[in-house]
Design a protein around this motif. Sequence first.
Motif, mmCIF file in Angstrom:
data_model
loop_
_atom_site.group_PDB
_atom_site.id
_atom_site.type_symbol
_atom_site.label_atom_id
_atom_site.label_comp_id
_atom_site.label_asym_id
_atom_site.label_seq_id
_atom_site.Cartn_x
_atom_site.Cartn_y
_atom_site.Cartn_z
ATOM 1 N N ALA A 183 48.022 28.929 47.668
ATOM 2 C CA ALA A 183 47.635 27.569 47.279
ATOM 3 C C ALA A 183 46.116 27.467 47.101
ATOM 4 C CB ALA A 183 48.115 26.556 48.310
ATOM 5 N N VAL A 184 45.366 28.078 48.035
ATOM 6 C CA VAL A 184 43.906 28.055 47.950
ATOM 7 C C VAL A 184 43.429 28.881 46.760
ATOM 8 C CG1 VAL A 184 41.765 28.728 49.109
ATOM 9 C CG2 VAL A 184 43.605 27.647 50.409
ATOM 10 N N LEU A 185 44.031 30.047 46.545
ATOM 11 C CA LEU A 185 43.644 30.920 45.434
ATOM 12 C C LEU A 185 43.910 30.236 44.090
ATOM 13 C CD1 LEU A 185 44.942 34.369 46.727
ATOM 14 C CD2 LEU A 185 42.579 33.554 46.652
ATOM 15 N N LYS A 186 45.041 29.566 43.988
ATOM 16 C CA LYS A 186 45.345 28.861 42.738
ATOM 17 C C LYS A 186 44.322 27.778 42.462
ATOM 18 C CE LYS A 186 50.356 29.654 42.833
ATOM 19 N NZ LYS A 186 51.688 29.020 42.984
ATOM 20 N N ARG A 187 43.949 27.038 43.504
ATOM 21 C CA ARG A 187 42.950 25.991 43.321
ATOM 22 C C ARG A 187 41.606 26.591 42.905
ATOM 23 N NH1 ARG A 187 42.695 20.574 44.885
ATOM 24 N NH2 ARG A 187 44.959 20.790 44.701
ATOM 25 N N MET A 188 41.245 27.728 43.513
ATOM 26 C CA MET A 188 39.997 28.385 43.144
ATOM 27 C C MET A 188 40.015 28.837 41.692
ATOM 28 S SD MET A 188 38.306 31.960 44.409
ATOM 29 C CE MET A 188 38.126 32.815 42.847
ATOM 30 N N ILE A 189 41.130 29.446 41.259
ATOM 31 C CA ILE A 189 41.254 29.900 39.874
ATOM 32 C C ILE A 189 41.126 28.716 38.917
ATOM 33 C CG2 ILE A 189 42.877 30.835 38.172
ATOM 34 C CD1 ILE A 189 43.944 32.657 40.476
ATOM 35 N N ILE A 190 41.789 27.627 39.238
ATOM 36 C CA ILE A 190 41.715 26.431 38.392
ATOM 37 C C ILE A 190 40.268 25.944 38.284
ATOM 38 C CG2 ILE A 190 42.334 23.978 38.258
ATOM 39 C CD1 ILE A 190 45.040 24.762 39.535
ATOM 40 N N GLY A 213 41.684 21.038 33.800
ATOM 41 C CA GLY A 213 42.199 22.270 34.391
ATOM 42 C C GLY A 213 43.096 23.054 33.451
ATOM 43 N N ILE A 214 43.938 23.910 34.013
ATOM 44 C CA ILE A 214 44.844 24.754 33.229
ATOM 45 C C ILE A 214 46.252 24.601 33.783
ATOM 46 C CG2 ILE A 214 43.083 26.414 32.546
ATOM 47 C CD1 ILE A 214 43.932 28.198 34.838
ATOM 48 N N ASP A 215 47.240 24.945 32.952
ATOM 49 C CA ASP A 215 48.625 24.712 33.367
ATOM 50 C C ASP A 215 49.106 25.770 34.355
ATOM 51 O OD1 ASP A 215 49.810 27.001 31.894
ATOM 52 O OD2 ASP A 215 49.264 25.856 30.118
ATOM 53 N N ALA A 216 50.251 25.491 34.972
ATOM 54 C CA ALA A 216 50.774 26.329 36.054
ATOM 55 C C ALA A 216 51.092 27.750 35.594
ATOM 56 C CB ALA A 216 52.019 25.677 36.653
ATOM 57 N N ILE A 217 51.574 27.907 34.357
ATOM 58 C CA ILE A 217 51.918 29.243 33.847
ATOM 59 C C ILE A 217 50.671 30.125 33.791
ATOM 60 C CG2 ILE A 217 52.755 30.516 31.838
ATOM 61 C CD1 ILE A 217 54.602 28.165 31.238
ATOM 62 N N GLN A 218 49.564 29.545 33.316
ATOM 63 C CA GLN A 218 48.310 30.311 33.234
ATOM 64 C C GLN A 218 47.791 30.659 34.630
ATOM 65 O OE1 GLN A 218 47.312 31.431 30.505
ATOM 66 N NE2 GLN A 218 47.439 29.994 28.808
ATOM 67 N N VAL A 219 47.946 29.734 35.556
ATOM 68 C CA VAL A 219 47.491 29.980 36.932
ATOM 69 C C VAL A 219 48.277 31.128 37.558
ATOM 70 C CG1 VAL A 219 47.269 29.015 39.246
ATOM 71 C CG2 VAL A 219 46.707 27.613 37.260
ATOM 72 N N ASP A 238 48.580 36.893 39.208
ATOM 73 C CA ASP A 238 49.143 38.247 39.064
ATOM 74 C C ASP A 238 48.036 39.277 38.860
ATOM 75 O OD1 ASP A 238 51.757 37.458 39.402
ATOM 76 O OD2 ASP A 238 52.214 37.341 37.264
ATOM 77 N N VAL A 239 47.010 38.907 38.094
ATOM 78 C CA VAL A 239 45.882 39.821 37.880
ATOM 79 C C VAL A 239 45.162 40.063 39.205
ATOM 80 C CG1 VAL A 239 43.673 40.148 36.709
ATOM 81 C CG2 VAL A 239 45.588 39.094 35.481
ATOM 82 N N LEU A 240 44.907 39.006 39.936
ATOM 83 C CA LEU A 240 44.232 39.124 41.229
ATOM 84 C C LEU A 240 45.001 40.037 42.176
ATOM 85 C CD1 LEU A 240 42.276 38.387 43.498
ATOM 86 C CD2 LEU A 240 43.518 36.232 43.780
ATOM 87 N N LYS A 241 46.322 39.915 42.190
ATOM 88 C CA LYS A 241 47.141 40.689 43.121
ATOM 89 C C LYS A 241 47.491 42.081 42.599
ATOM 90 C CE LYS A 241 49.192 36.765 45.533
ATOM 91 N NZ LYS A 241 50.435 36.117 45.994
ATOM 92 N N GLY A 242 47.052 42.405 41.387
ATOM 93 C CA GLY A 242 47.275 43.745 40.850
ATOM 94 C C GLY A 242 48.578 43.925 40.119
ATOM 95 N N LYS A 251 38.785 35.278 30.226
ATOM 96 C CA LYS A 251 39.613 36.445 30.551
ATOM 97 C C LYS A 251 39.396 36.836 32.000
ATOM 98 C CE LYS A 251 40.957 40.918 28.626
ATOM 99 N NZ LYS A 251 40.669 41.903 27.551
ATOM 100 N N LEU A 252 40.484 37.181 32.681
ATOM 101 C CA LEU A 252 40.426 37.708 34.041
ATOM 102 C C LEU A 252 40.801 39.178 33.997
ATOM 103 C CD1 LEU A 252 41.625 34.569 34.266
ATOM 104 C CD2 LEU A 252 41.502 35.137 36.683
ATOM 105 N N ILE A 253 40.010 40.015 34.662
ATOM 106 C CA ILE A 253 40.240 41.459 34.685
ATOM 107 C C ILE A 253 40.119 41.960 36.114
ATOM 108 C CG2 ILE A 253 39.472 43.718 33.853
ATOM 109 C CD1 ILE A 253 38.199 42.320 31.478
#
Length: 218
Positions: free
Chosen positions: A57-64, A76-82, A87-91, A103-105
């Motif tokens: 929940a915290v990570l999603k808020r940070m990404i947004i 902000g951005i929609d839930a699918i993009q979040v 998924d990128v963050l978690k590998g 872009k997130l890498i």
Amino acid sequence: RINPRAVSSIASLAAIAREEGAALDSMSVRIEHESCVLDWAMIKAYRVQELLKATDAVLKRMIINVVSRMIDEPRGIDAIQVEAALDVLKGASRAHAIRRKVKLIREGDLLFVHRISTGPHYAKPVNREGLFFIQEIKKTVYVILPQDGSYDLQLRSSMRGDRIRGRKVSDRLSKMKVPCALRPFWPVLASREGVVAVAADENAPAGFKVVWEQAHGR
């Protein structure tokens, strides 16, 4: 008629939601600050292991929050993009582009978030030696030029295909251990014939040189 207290219950629920939202924002700001290892405005990098200490929940808020600031979109951005970004963050995936703007890498133990644009990401004319502030990445560099001659140069971001003294700039950046995601934003000094200096290249020969400045005037 069924529940006369319905209105007050809804108001209480809204108040709880606001408090929870404020708490999530506070935790997301803290984890963003604690994990950030690089902030060049156009590109930021975060330590993955530090981020993964937080809840989803915290990570999603940070990404947004991070992405919204980068694309200048307060909604902000929609839930699918979040979820894709998470998924990128978690590998689970290596990279994901959001609205063709950000872009997130995932690269090793770092998560990079950067704006998408056609290169160069910045360019400014250089005809003298001295300090130059690169607004787009919020960094100051000191350019050193040979004393004899006049110059028509550009201080710009590195681009694919750049070469310096017959060798690929990308190879030089690799030897300098610059992460792949950061290389397209790295400052170089270029003439019409090609790159003449790479920022922070300690093995550069005498003549042209670009030195990082830790603070303005230093």
